[in-house]
Motif scaffolding. Structure first.
Motif, PDB file in Angstrom:
ATOM      1  N   VAL A 314     -68.125 -19.520  47.435  1.00 46.05           N
ATOM      2  CA  VAL A 314     -67.661 -20.878  47.721  1.00 46.05           C
ATOM      3  C   VAL A 314     -66.720 -21.375  46.629  1.00 46.05           C
ATOM      4  N   LEU A 315     -67.047 -21.113  45.360  1.00 43.01           N
ATOM      5  CA  LEU A 315     -66.212 -21.576  44.260  1.00 43.01           C
ATOM      6  C   LEU A 315     -64.831 -20.928  44.285  1.00 43.01           C
ATOM      7  N   LEU A 316     -64.783 -19.648  44.594  1.00 47.58           N
ATOM      8  CA  LEU A 316     -63.486 -18.975  44.723  1.00 47.58           C
ATOM      9  C   LEU A 316     -62.701 -19.548  45.898  1.00 47.58           C
ATOM     10  N   TYR A 317     -63.400 -19.792  46.982  1.00 49.93           N
ATOM     11  CA  TYR A 317     -62.768 -20.352  48.180  1.00 49.93           C
ATOM     12  C   TYR A 317     -62.140 -21.713  47.868  1.00 49.93           C
ATOM     13  N   LEU A 318     -62.883 -22.572  47.184  1.00 53.82           N
ATOM     14  CA  LEU A 318     -62.365 -23.901  46.856  1.00 53.82           C
ATOM     15  C   LEU A 318     -61.189 -23.823  45.891  1.00 53.82           C
ATOM     16  N   ASP A 319     -61.245 -22.878  44.946  1.00 56.34           N
ATOM     17  CA  ASP A 319     -60.129 -22.722  44.017  1.00 56.34           C
ATOM     18  C   ASP A 319     -58.876 -22.261  44.738  1.00 56.34           C
ATOM     19  N   LEU A 320     -59.027 -21.263  45.598  1.00 55.98           N
ATOM     20  CA  LEU A 320     -57.871 -20.716  46.305  1.00 55.98           C
ATOM     21  C   LEU A 320     -57.315 -21.681  47.340  1.00 55.98           C
ATOM     22  N   MET A 321     -58.209 -22.432  47.977  1.00 59.27           N
ATOM     23  CA  MET A 321     -57.784 -23.310  49.050  1.00 59.27           C
ATOM     24  C   MET A 321     -57.259 -24.648  48.569  1.00 59.27           C
ATOM     25  N   ASN A 322     -57.856 -25.165  47.476  1.00 60.72           N
ATOM     26  CA  ASN A 322     -57.508 -26.529  47.082  1.00 60.72           C
ATOM     27  C   ASN A 322     -57.362 -26.719  45.580  1.00 60.72           C
ATOM     28  N   GLY A 323     -57.316 -25.632  44.829  1.00 60.92           N
ATOM     29  CA  GLY A 323     -57.079 -25.731  43.397  1.00 60.92           C
ATOM     30  C   GLY A 323     -58.234 -26.293  42.602  1.00 60.92           C
ATOM     31  N   HIS A 324     -59.453 -26.304  43.163  1.00 61.76           N
ATOM     32  CA  HIS A 324     -60.611 -26.812  42.430  1.00 61.76           C
ATOM     33  C   HIS A 324     -61.119 -25.756  41.451  1.00 61.76           C
ATOM     34  N   GLU A 325     -61.308 -26.146  40.192  1.00 65.01           N
ATOM     35  CA  GLU A 325     -61.961 -25.298  39.202  1.00 65.01           C
ATOM     36  C   GLU A 325     -63.227 -26.026  38.766  1.00 65.01           C
ATOM     37  N   LEU A 326     -64.339 -25.718  39.433  1.00 63.08           N
ATOM     38  CA  LEU A 326     -65.584 -26.439  39.208  1.00 63.08           C
ATOM     39  C   LEU A 326     -66.363 -25.852  38.029  1.00 63.08           C
ATOM     40  N   GLY A 327     -67.240 -26.667  37.485  1.00 63.96           N
ATOM     41  CA  GLY A 327     -68.077 -26.240  36.365  1.00 63.96           C
ATOM     42  C   GLY A 327     -67.724 -26.914  35.063  1.00 63.96           C
ATOM     43  N   GLY A 328     -66.509 -27.459  34.962  1.00 68.85           N
ATOM     44  CA  GLY A 328     -66.108 -28.136  33.737  1.00 68.85           C
ATOM     45  C   GLY A 328     -66.124 -27.247  32.515  1.00 68.85           C
ATOM     46  N   GLY A 329     -65.910 -25.941  32.708  1.00 67.71           N
ATOM     47  CA  GLY A 329     -65.937 -25.013  31.583  1.00 67.71           C
ATOM     48  C   GLY A 329     -67.328 -24.634  31.137  1.00 67.71           C
ATOM     49  N   LEU A 330     -68.346 -25.081  31.869  1.00 70.23           N
ATOM     50  CA  LEU A 330     -69.731 -24.778  31.537  1.00 70.23           C
ATOM     51  C   LEU A 330     -70.372 -23.966  32.656  1.00 70.23           C
ATOM     52  N   PRO A 331     -71.455 -23.240  32.361  1.00 68.66           N
ATOM     53  CA  PRO A 331     -72.137 -22.492  33.425  1.00 68.66           C
ATOM     54  C   PRO A 331     -72.760 -23.430  34.446  1.00 68.66           C
ATOM     55  N   ILE A 332     -72.845 -22.971  35.686  1.00 70.03           N
ATOM     56  CA  ILE A 332     -73.542 -23.692  36.742  1.00 70.03           C
ATOM     57  C   ILE A 332     -74.905 -23.017  36.912  1.00 70.03           C
ATOM     58  N   ALA A 333     -75.976 -23.726  36.548  1.00 71.66           N
ATOM     59  CA  ALA A 333     -77.307 -23.117  36.494  1.00 71.66           C
ATOM     60  C   ALA A 333     -77.963 -23.068  37.864  1.00 71.66           C
ATOM     61  N   THR A 334     -78.498 -21.898  38.221  1.00 73.26           N
ATOM     62  CA  THR A 334     -79.305 -21.751  39.429  1.00 73.26           C
ATOM     63  C   THR A 334     -80.786 -21.552  39.087  1.00 73.26           C
ATOM     64  N   GLY A 335     -81.107 -21.465  37.811  1.00 74.69           N
ATOM     65  CA  GLY A 335     -82.478 -21.273  37.388  1.00 74.69           C
ATOM     66  C   GLY A 335     -82.584 -21.496  35.892  1.00 74.69           C
ATOM     67  N   PRO A 336     -83.764 -21.259  35.300  1.00 78.57           N
ATOM     68  CA  PRO A 336     -84.909 -20.615  35.947  1.00 78.57           C
ATOM     69  C   PRO A 336     -85.832 -21.583  36.684  1.00 78.57           C
ATOM     70  N   GLY A 337     -86.329 -21.100  37.815  1.00 77.78           N
ATOM     71  CA  GLY A 337     -87.440 -21.744  38.493  1.00 77.78           C
ATOM     72  C   GLY A 337     -88.620 -20.787  38.408  1.00 77.78           C
ATOM     73  N   PHE A 338     -89.802 -21.257  38.722  1.00 79.32           N
ATOM     74  CA  PHE A 338     -90.975 -20.392  38.625  1.00 79.32           C
ATOM     75  C   PHE A 338     -91.742 -20.386  39.938  1.00 79.32           C
ATOM     76  N   VAL A 339     -92.110 -19.183  40.374  1.00 81.84           N
ATOM     77  CA  VAL A 339     -92.996 -19.025  41.526  1.00 81.84           C
ATOM     78  C   VAL A 339     -94.364 -18.671  40.983  1.00 81.84           C
ATOM     79  N   THR A 340     -95.337 -19.494  41.299  1.00 80.33           N
ATOM     80  CA  THR A 340     -96.719 -19.285  40.880  1.00 80.33           C
ATOM     81  C   THR A 340     -97.610 -19.353  42.112  1.00 80.33           C
ATOM     82  N   LYS A 341     -98.899 -19.278  41.887  1.00 75.71           N
ATOM     83  CA  LYS A 341     -99.819 -19.346  43.017  1.00 75.71           C
ATOM     84  C   LYS A 341     -99.715 -20.677  43.740  1.00 75.71           C
ATOM     85  N   ASP A 342     -99.218 -21.706  43.037  1.00 72.00           N
ATOM     86  CA  ASP A 342     -99.102 -23.033  43.630  1.00 72.00           C
ATOM     87  C   ASP A 342     -98.044 -23.112  44.735  1.00 72.00           C
TER      88      ASP A 342
END
Length: 356
Positions: A314-342
């Motif tokens: 999606v990020l590549l698509y937005l950059d190529l299609m509309n010149g968007h460079e998302l993230g502000g020069g910082l990583p976009i975090a997807t984690g960490p999340g935790f899976v437990t018994k809960d």
């Protein structure tokens, strides 16, 4: 909480897709022809077409390592080049289906040199964008920098959160591996463990080392074990884990950095020795989630890999299609999340539905 956060994240992704499509419809209302192709224009004024198509999503439970390439020229396709098994295929295909572009992939068997050659070949063929995992940044540095120098936007994903800027990538999508390890260390501490064995299944993978280092930072006594065969030979890995446990009776916890290593090597080794250990892992598999439900695994760190491959496209698509460079020069975090018994049962149900 996490369910609300996940729903909000999905809403943001859908909003981004809707926004991109609205921009195209608004700015280029006449650029859909009867051939089934959508004609697009870059800022350099070149005309290109992306073939709109749908395809089956493939489910897999392994760690992602991959490269996604966006097309240049009539009839070219988006290609996800995977050099170790992973959800990258399913993620990128889902994004491609939603965006109306096609995704393909190739394997490179954790071989940085082979992946670097794939990137070089893709650049020579005139690709428009690259999404790549930096499991071995030293092997990929020259190739990625060459792509950037050629004017090709690059997104890094999964591994490389601390290296993407050095290589000229727009942003990184994934989790900070050191932070993930810190979270694991706290989980082991809460469980009352005293000595953690950290299993490294791939050589030259800085992300795995960072996970062990993070665990050591918050937990304390962590011993690393480099597995000689790793995922390629789980029986050999099990034997090595068993030997390490026999050699040091103070080890009462294992941090497996891959779900298959957890269920296919660490758990069987402990069972063979009749030892009760606190075992945690990174990433998910059907067996790992069931083991959490059954109380055999304490936790799994969920870096939410589906979002990594999906958002990279999606990020590549937005950059190529509309010149968007998302993230502000910082990583976009997807984690960490935790899976437990809960929450493992909910994750299991979502996996069965094909969304995890």
């Amino acid at each position: 909480d996490r369910p609300i956060a996940r729903r909000n994240a999905r809403k943001r992704v859908l909003a981004a897709l809707s926004y991109a499509r609205n921009v195209i419809d608004r700015e280029f209302p006449s650029l859909t022809d009867r051939s089934g192709f959508t004609k697009l224009k870059t800022f350099a004024g070149r005309e290109k077409r992306m073939l709109a198509s749908g395809y089956a999503r493939i489910q897999t439970d392994q760690q992602i390592r991959g490269t996604a390439l966006l097309p240049h020229g009539l009839g070219k396709t988006v290609r996800v080049l995977v050099f170790a098994e992973g959800e990258a295929v399913r993620e990128a295909e889902a994004a491609g289906a939603d965006l109306g572009i096609t995704v393909q992939y190739q394997g490179a068997n954790n071989d940085g040199a082979a992946q670097a050659k794939m990137i070089d070949d893709a650049v020579a063929a005139g690709v428009d964008g690259i999404a790549v995992s930096l499991a071995d940044p030293g092997a990929l540095e020259a190739s990625v920098k060459a792509a950037v120098a050629a004017g090709i936007p690059v997104i890094t994903m999964n591994s490389g959160s601390d290296k993407f800027k050095d290589l000229g990538a727009i942003t990184h999508v994934g989790q900070d591996e050191f932070v993930a390890g810190q979270g694991a260390g706290l989980k082991f501490k809460d469980a009352g463990a005293k000595h953690v064995l950290c299993l490294i299944q791939e050589a030259n993978n800085i992300g795995l080392q960072e996970r062990c280092d993070g665990a050591k930072d918050t937990f304390g006594k962590v011993t690393n074990l480099q597995l000689s065969a790793g995922l390629a030979d789980l029986a050999a890995s099990q034997a090595e884990v068993k030997a390490a446990l026999e050699a040091d009776s103070s080890i009462d916890a294992v941090f497996a950095l891959n779900a298959d290593i957890a269920t296919g090597a660490a758990m069987p080794a402990a069972e063979e020795l009749g030892k009760t250990l606190t075992i945690g892992t990174v990433d998910l598999s059907g067996d790992a989630v069931q083991a959490i439900i059954d109380g055999k695994l304490a936790f799994a760190i969920d870096q939410q890999q589906y979002a990594q491959g999906y958002m990279s496209v999606v990020l590549l698509y937005l950059d190529l299609m509309n010149g968007h460079e998302l993230g502000g020069g910082l990583p976009i975090a997807t984690g960490p999340g935790f899976v437990t018994k809960d929450n493992a049962a909910r994750v299991q149900a979502l996996a069965a539905a094909g969304t995890r």
